[in-house]
Design an enzyme around this catalytic site. Structure first.
Site, short mmCIF file in Angstrom:
data_model
loop_
_atom_site.label_atom_id
_atom_site.label_comp_id
_atom_site.label_asym_id
_atom_site.label_seq_id
_atom_site.Cartn_x
_atom_site.Cartn_y
_atom_site.Cartn_z
N SER A 92 -46.07 -17.67 5.40
CA SER A 92 -44.85 -16.84 4.79
C SER A 92 -45.19 -15.67 4.02
O SER A 92 -46.04 -15.13 4.07
CB SER A 92 -44.02 -17.94 4.09
OG SER A 92 -42.66 -17.60 3.81
N ASN A 93 -43.97 -15.11 3.14
CA ASN A 93 -44.22 -14.03 2.49
C ASN A 93 -43.35 -14.21 1.03
O ASN A 93 -42.98 -15.27 0.78
CB ASN A 93 -43.70 -12.89 3.04
CG ASN A 93 -42.29 -12.97 3.32
OD1 ASN A 93 -41.51 -12.89 2.61
ND2 ASN A 93 -42.31 -13.14 4.57
N ARG A 94 -43.48 -13.31 0.02
CA ARG A 94 -42.93 -13.48 -1.11
C ARG A 94 -41.40 -12.82 -1.41
O ARG A 94 -41.10 -12.95 -2.44
CB ARG A 94 -43.69 -12.61 -2.22
CG ARG A 94 -45.03 -13.22 -2.30
CD ARG A 94 -46.06 -12.41 -3.42
NE ARG A 94 -47.47 -12.49 -3.49
CZ ARG A 94 -47.92 -13.68 -4.11
NH1 ARG A 94 -47.18 -14.75 -4.79
NH2 ARG A 94 -49.28 -13.92 -4.09
#
Ligand code: C5P
Length: 221
Positions: free
Chosen positions: A29-31
């Site tokens: 995923s990402n932030r």
């Protein structure tokens, strides 16, 4: 029917990250926090729009007055966006993962002593913004994308507008020290068919309200 300049208009907003499973317990995923997208959904609802907010996993409360569809992967987000059509407005704020795991396992991958670690094979995800922008039937009248860039912000954002086929791009500087990612405020430029608007630094909430008001001007006539 609600009141306000966007009463009777349907808006689709994508927000948050997507997560791409590796196996039943692990993912990539990402932030993205979802703050900007959720604020835009709320601001459009405040102006009377009927809002479908399609959100990846976030730690935020559902914004008032929106129908919220929760998804995980990019593919699920695309399907949810398609199912939400027809719409007058689409605002793609989500930080969609660029890749998904092609060799995703339906069982938990086991760690075996003495064996090499597994190889995660990535394949491209669908582009939700480009898909909505180029939809042959039921293309929303106004499709808006975001461009987070660390260099040549305007140039890259203009390029992105052309490439994705959307109407407006909200470009923001995410270079080191800009504190845009996950933060409370943002510095953005709005790029449309006529040129570039330089907006002062403001909170994500204020950006959302200003964008919603600008969207309303399109539907005022
Ligand atoms: O290509 P890039 O990720 O920089 O483009 C950003 C814009 O495109 C954002 O509006 C984002 O929500 C949208 N996007 C999308 N689907 C993707 C990748 C990006 O909707 N797979």
């Amino acid at each position: 029917l609600g009141s306000g300049p966007l009463a009777g208009r349907h808006a689709i907003v994508t927000s948050g990250p997507t997560i791409e499973p590796i196996d039943p317990v692990r993912y990539i995923s990402n932030r993205s926090s979802g703050r900007q997208g959720h604020a835009i959904a709320a601001a459009l609802a405040e102006l009377g729009a009927e809002v479908t907010l399609i959100s990846g996993p976030v730690a935020l409360a559902d914004p008032a007055g929106c129908r919220v569809v929760r998804v995980e992967s990019a593919m699920q987000m695309l399907n949810a966006a398609r199912s939400a059509l027809p719409a007058d407005i689409a605002v793609c704020t989500a930080a969609v993962a660029d890749w998904s795991v092609v060799n995703r396992s339906t069982e938990k991958r086991k760690k075996k002593i003495g064996e090499a670690p597994p190889v995660i094979e990535l394949g491209p995800n669908p582009d939700i913004l480009a898909t909505l922008s180029r939809a042959e039937t039921a293309r929303p009248r106004l499709v808006i994308g975001f461009a987070a860039e660390t260099q040549a912000l305007i140039e890259n954002a203009r390029d992105k507008r052309q490439r994705k086929g959307c109407d407006w791009i909200v470009a923001n500087d995410v270079s080191e020290g800009s504190e845009s990612f996950g933060g409370e405020s943002n510095t953005v430029y709005l790029i449309d068919e006529t040129g570039v608007e330089d907006w002062p630094r403001m909170s994500k909430l204020e950006i959302a309200r200003r964008l919603a008001r600008r969207i309303a001007t399109v539907f005022a006539s």
